[in-house]
Design an enzyme around this catalytic site. Structure first.
Site, short mmCIF file in Angstrom:
data_model
loop_
_atom_site.label_atom_id
_atom_site.label_comp_id
_atom_site.label_asym_id
_atom_site.label_seq_id
_atom_site.Cartn_x
_atom_site.Cartn_y
_atom_site.Cartn_z
N GLU A 88 38.52 63.21 14.63
CA GLU A 88 38.08 63.78 15.91
C GLU A 88 36.56 63.87 16.03
OE1 GLU A 88 40.26 65.07 13.90
OE2 GLU A 88 42.17 65.29 14.96
N ASN B 153 39.54 68.35 8.98
CA ASN B 153 38.93 67.31 9.81
C ASN B 153 37.66 67.78 10.50
OD1 ASN B 153 40.82 65.42 9.17
ND2 ASN B 153 41.54 65.09 11.25
N ASP C 153 7.30 39.56 31.64
CA ASP C 153 8.17 39.70 30.47
C ASP C 153 9.46 40.44 30.78
OD1 ASP C 153 6.33 38.49 28.66
OD2 ASP C 153 5.18 40.35 28.62
N ASP D 298 4.74 42.93 27.55
CA ASP D 298 4.05 44.02 28.24
C ASP D 298 3.93 43.80 29.74
OD1 ASP D 298 2.28 41.94 28.17
OD2 ASP D 298 0.67 43.01 27.14
N ASP E 109 5.20 38.70 21.63
CA ASP E 109 3.99 38.32 22.34
C ASP E 109 2.84 38.25 21.32
OD1 ASP E 109 2.31 37.75 24.47
OD2 ASP E 109 1.87 39.86 24.85
N VAL F 237 47.01 64.05 14.25
CA VAL F 237 45.73 64.71 14.00
C VAL F 237 45.06 64.10 12.77
CG1 VAL F 237 44.67 66.89 13.29
CG2 VAL F 237 46.34 66.86 15.14
#
Length: 757
Positions: free
Chosen positions: A177, A592, A502, A498, A219, A172
C-alpha cells in the site's frame, strides 16, 4: 506568441511614419528599426546602416549578427546566415534599418517554433509506465489469490465470513500500500538533492528518465563553453609564431594589446563577484587581455586620449580611432584581415595571411590591427583619409573557450556509456574545434551542418546518427529530427538549450534541460529540468543523481515486494496446510504500513554509490526487475514466508494456541523485514559499504523496532491478538530474524548477487 512579440512598431503607411500595435502589422508594411528595438515581425531589409541583431534565442549564436540589406543569400540558407533578414522576437543592438514585413504572427520563424511546440506531446516516463504496469499485475495477483483462498476455505467447510476476512487479509498482503507514496517521497528527496547541485526538476518522474539517459545533446555556447570571448593568441609582425596570451606577454604583444584596447568601445567592470562585460564581445576580450598584462582601458584612455573616430560598420568591417600617443597623432584601425590587408603599405602580409588562416582553422575569431601617423586631424574624418596607407602591426585570435571542467564531464559520460553530442548554431569549424578539445568529436566521428542534415532522409540519418558527434548551424526542425533519430534507435535522449529555437526539441526529448541564466522563459517552460548554472557538468551530475535515485527506487520496490510476497506465502501456504491464517488482517496492515514503510522511505535516501557512473545506461525497455532483481525478490519472499511459517509452527506447538503461533509469526516477519532493509542497501556486501552509514535508515529501523515492541510488550498486544511468549521462543525468534542477514551476505560473497556493470 504574445510574450514573444514587441508591443509596438514604427510603420510607414501612406508616406507617413506612425506607431501602431505590433499585432496590427501585415505583410508588405514598411517598418523602421533602430538600436534597442524589438523586431515586431519577420522582415526583409530594404536599407541598413551598421545593423546588428541579437538572435541567440532563435539561432543559438553567441554574438549579435551583422545585417546587410545588400547581401545576397542562398535560397535555403540557415537562419543564422540570412543576413538580409530580421526576425520577430529578436532585438536590434546597433545601427538603423528600414524593412518590409514578410511574415507576422504564427507565420514568422518564432510562430513556426510555437507550432512545433504545439505538435509535441509529453509522454509518460519509463518509470510511470512500469509502476502502472506493476500496479495492474499486483491487482490481478491479489484477486487471483483471494479467489483461490476463498474456494479452498469453502471446500474445507470454513464459514464464509471467516474465509472472506482471510481472503481480504491475503489481498492486503499482496499489495504494498505504501509503494506509490514512498516512490513519490524518494523522487522528491532526489529533487531536493538536485537543487543543491544546480538542477531544478519540474516533473518528479523526470528524475528517473535522467538516470536512464544514454545520449546527451548539448548546446555549445555557455554550456560546454564559458560564453565569453577570450583572447588566446596574438601575433605581431616579425614574430615566428603566435604567442599565447598570459599575464606576462612580450613587449611586442603588449604594444599590440595597447593599440587594440585604444581602438575599442567596450568595457569590463570588475567587482567582488567577478566581471561584467559591456559591449562587443571581441572588444571586451582584447580589453581583458590587456588588463591581464597590467594596463586598463581607463588608464590608456586617460594617458592616450581619443581625438576622433570612425565607428565600425558592417560594410567597411573596420573601426578606426585617432589617439594622442606620446606626443603624436596615431590612427589605429582594427577589423577583418582580408579588408585590412589591402589598405596596408608595409608589413609582412604574406606571413600574416598564413597566420590568419591557421588561426581561423583552429576556430579562432581573428582581428587585424594596423596604424599610421598623421600630422593634421580632419574635422570630419573619412575612411579614405584615415584607413589607407597603414602599417600592419599584428593579429589577435579569440574564442569562446571550453569550460575547464567540461572535458572531465565528457570523459565521465563516455565511461558511463553516454554519447555526448554537440548541437549548436555556431559555424562548423568553431564547433568542431571545441568538440575535439573536449573529447566529443573523436577519430571517425562526423561534424555536419544543418544544410547537410536537410538533404538527408530519415533513413540516411538513422544510419549515420551514431557516427555524428557535432551538428552546426542547425534549425529548430533539425534539432527535433536529431532527437527523434536517436529515439528510434531506442535511446533515452537528454537535450539542452536556452533559446526559443530550442523549445520544440526540449519538449520532444525524453528529458529537456533548459539554461537558468541565459535561458528564455519559453525554453524553461518546455523543459523538464532547468540548470541554474548553465553548466554541462551539472547535467552529468544530474544523470549521476538520477541513476542513484532509480537504483534506490529499485531497492525500495524489491524490498517492499519481497516482504509482501513473504506475507502472501505465509498466508497462502498456511491455508493450504492448516486451513487457518497465521496472521490477522490488522497484523498484516501494521507490518505493511508501519514497520515496512519507514525503512523503505529511509532506503530511498541511500546515497549514490561511488561506481554508479561506471555502469552502462539501462535500456529504454528494461524492466524494474532486470539483472536478477525479480528472481531475488521472489526468493527473498519465499525466504520470509518460510521463516514466518517456521515461527508460526514453533509458536503454536510450544504454546498450544493459534495466538501464540500468530505472535511468533508476527514478530519474526516484521523484524526480519527490518533486517532485510539493511541487506537491500547495496548489491555489495553490507560490511563493505558500512553497516550503519545510512543514518536515516538507522533511525527508521529503530523506530520500526520500537513500534513492533510497542504491540508485542504492552497492553496493546490484546487489540492485535498477540500473547506473551517464553524466553526460549524469543531467542529462537531472534535467530530466525537474523537469518536474512547471514543468507544475503553469503549470496553476495559467492557472487550469486552480482553488481550490475
Amino acid at each position: 506568441m504574445k510574450g514573444l512579440s514587441a508591443p509596438h512598431a514604427r510603420v510607414i503607411r501612406g508616406g507617413e511614419e506612425t506607431i501602431i500595435n505590433a499585432d496590427e502589422l501585415v505583410p508588405g508594411d514598411i517598418i523602421r528599426l533602430e538600436a534597442g528595438d524589438f523586431v515586431p515581425a519577420d522582415a526583409r531589409l530594404l536599407h541598413s546602416v551598421s545593423l546588428k541583431s541579437e538572435e541567440s534565442a532563435l539561432t543559438g549564436e553567441s554574438v549579435p549578427s551583422d545585417k546587410d540589406a545588400e547581401a545576397v543569400i542562398e535560397e535555403k540558407a540557415a537562419l543564422g546566415d540570412r543576413s538580409n533578414m530580421v526576425f520577430s522576437g529578436c532585438s536590434i543592438t546597433y545601427g538603423t534599418a528600414t524593412a518590409v514585413v514578410t511574415a507576422t504572427g504564427m507565420d514568422t520563424e518564432m510562430g513556426k517554433i510555437a507550432n512545433l511546440l504545439d505538435n509535441e506531446e509529453e509522454g509518460q516516463t519509463p518509470l510511470q509506465q512500469k509502476l502502472a504496469q506493476l500496479g495492474k499485475n499486483l491487482g490481478i495477483l491479489a484477486l487471483a489469490a483471494c479467489a483461490i483462498i476463498f474456494i479452498i476455505g469453502l471446500v474445507n467447510g470454513i464459514p464464509a465470513l471467516e474465509i472472506f476476512m482471510t481472503a481480504v487479509s491475503l489481498a492486503v498482503s499482496a499489495i504494498p500500500e505504501g509503494l506509490p507514496a514512498i516512490v513519490t517521497i524518494v523522487l522528491s528527496i532526489g529533487v531536493q538533492r538536485m537543487v543543491k547541485k544546480n538542477a531544478i526538476i519540474r516533473r518528479l518522474p523526470a528524475v528517473e528518465t535522467l538516470g536512464s539517459a544514454s545520449v546527451i545533446c548539448s548546446d555549445k555556447t555557455g554550456t560546454l563553453t564559458q560564453n565569453r570571448m577570450t583572447l588566446v593568441k596574438a601575433w605581431v609582425d616579425g614574430m615566428p609564431v603566435p604567442e599565447s596570451i598570459s599575464a606576462q606577454n612580450s613587449e611586442q604583444v603588449r604594444r599590440l594589446l595597447e593599440l587594440g584596447t585604444l581602438c575599442s568601445d567596450g568595457s569590463v567592470i570588475f567587482h567582488d563577484r567577478g566581471e561584467r562585460h559591456i559591449g562587443d564581445p571581441t572588444e571586451t576580450a582584447i580589453i581583458l587581455a590587456a588588463h591581464k598584462n597590467g594596463f586598463t582601458k581607463e588608464q590608456l584612455n586617460k594617458t592616450y586620449p581619443r581625438l576622433t573616430e570612425i565607428p565600425f560598420d558592417s560594410d567597411r568591417k573596420l573601426m578606426t580611432t585617432v589617439n594622442r600617443v606620446r606626443g603624436e597623432n596615431i590612427v589605429i584601425v582594427k577589423g577583418a584581415f582580408d579588408v585590412m590587408s589591402s589598405r596596408c603599405i608595409s608589413g609582412d602580409l604574406n606571413t600574416a595571411k598564413r597566420i590568419n588562416e591557421e588561426m581561423s582553422e583552429n576556430a579562432l575569431r581573428v582581428l587585424a590591427i594596423a596604424y599610421k601617423k598623421i600630422d593634421v586631424i580632419p574635422d570630419e574624418p573619412t575612411s579614405e583619409e584615415l584607413e589607407n596607407g597603414l602599417t600592419f602591426v599584428g593579429l589577435v585570435g579569440m574564442i569562446d573557450p571550453p569550460r575547464p571542467e567540461a572535458r572531465d564531464a565528457v570523459a565521465i559520460c563516455r565511461k558511463a556509456g553516454i554519447k555526448p553530442v554537440m548541437i549548436t548554431g555556431d559555424h562548423v569549424v568553431t564547433a568542431s574545434a571545441i568538440a575535439k578539445e573536449l573529447g566529443i568529436l573523436e577519430e571517425g566521428n562526423l561534424a555536419i551542418t544543418g544544410a547537410q542534415l536537410d538533404v538527408m532522409t530519415d533513413r540516411e540519418l538513422d544510419e549515420q546518427v551514431e557516427n555524428i558527434s557535432v551538428y552546426a548551424r542547425v534549425s529548430p526542425e533539425n534539432k527535433i529530427r536529431i532527437v527523434k533519430a536517436w529515439q528510434r534507435k531506442g535511446q533515452v535522449v537528454s537535450m539542452t538549450g536556452d533559446g526559443v529555437n530550442d523549445a520544440p526539441a526540449l519538449k520532444a526529448a525524453d528529458i529537456g534541460c533548459a539554461m537558468g541564466i541565459t535561458g528564455t522563459d519559453v525554453a524553461k517552460g518546455a523543459a523538464d529540468m532547468t540548470l541554474t548554472d548553465d553548466n554541462f557538468v551539472t547535467i552529468v551530475e544530474a544523470v549521476r543523481e538520477g541513476r542513484g535515485i532509480y537504483a534506490n527506487i529499485r531497492k525500495v520496490v524489491g524490498f517492499l515486494l519481497g516482504t509482501n510476497i513473504g506475507e502472501v506465502v505465509t498466508v497462502f501456504v498456511s491455508m493450504l496446510l492448516w486451513h487457518k491464517s497465521p496472521l490477522m488482517s490488522m497484523q498484516l496492515l501494521w507490518i505493511n504500513l508501519v514497520t515496512d514503510s519507514l525503512p523503505a522511505i529511509a532506503l530511498g535516501m541511500e546515497g549514490v554509490e561511488s561506481d554508479v557512473m561506471n555502469q552502462k545506461p539501462k535500456a529504454k525497455n528494461e524492466g524494474l526487475f532486470a539483472h536478477g532483481l525479480g528472481l531475488r525478490t521472489i526468493l527473498q519472499g519465499a525466504m520470509f514466508g518460510t521463516l514466518a511459517l517456521i515461527a508460526y509452527w514453533l509458536g503454536e506447538t510450544r504454546t498450544g494456541s493459534v495466538a501464540g503461533g500468530q505472535t511468533m509469526a508476527f514478530m519474526v516477519l516484521s523484524l526480519s523485514q527490518i533486517v532485510q532493509a539493511f541487506n537491500m542497501r547495496s548489491e555489495h556486501s553490507l560490511f563493505k559499504i558500512g553497516v550503519f552509514t545510512n543514518h536515516k535508515l538507522n533511525w527508521a529501523a529503530l523506530a520500526s523496532v520500537a513500534l513492533v515492541a510497542f504491540v508485542l510488550f504492552t497492553p496493546m498486544r490484546t487489540a492485535f491478538g498477540l500473547v506473551w511468549l517464553s524466553k526460549k521462543l524469543y531467542l529462537q525468534g531472534l535467530g530466525l530474524i537474523l537469518f536474512p542477514l547471514l543468507a544475503m551476505e553469503l549470496f553476495k560473497a559467492f557472487g550469486l548477487i552480482k553488481h550490475q556493470h
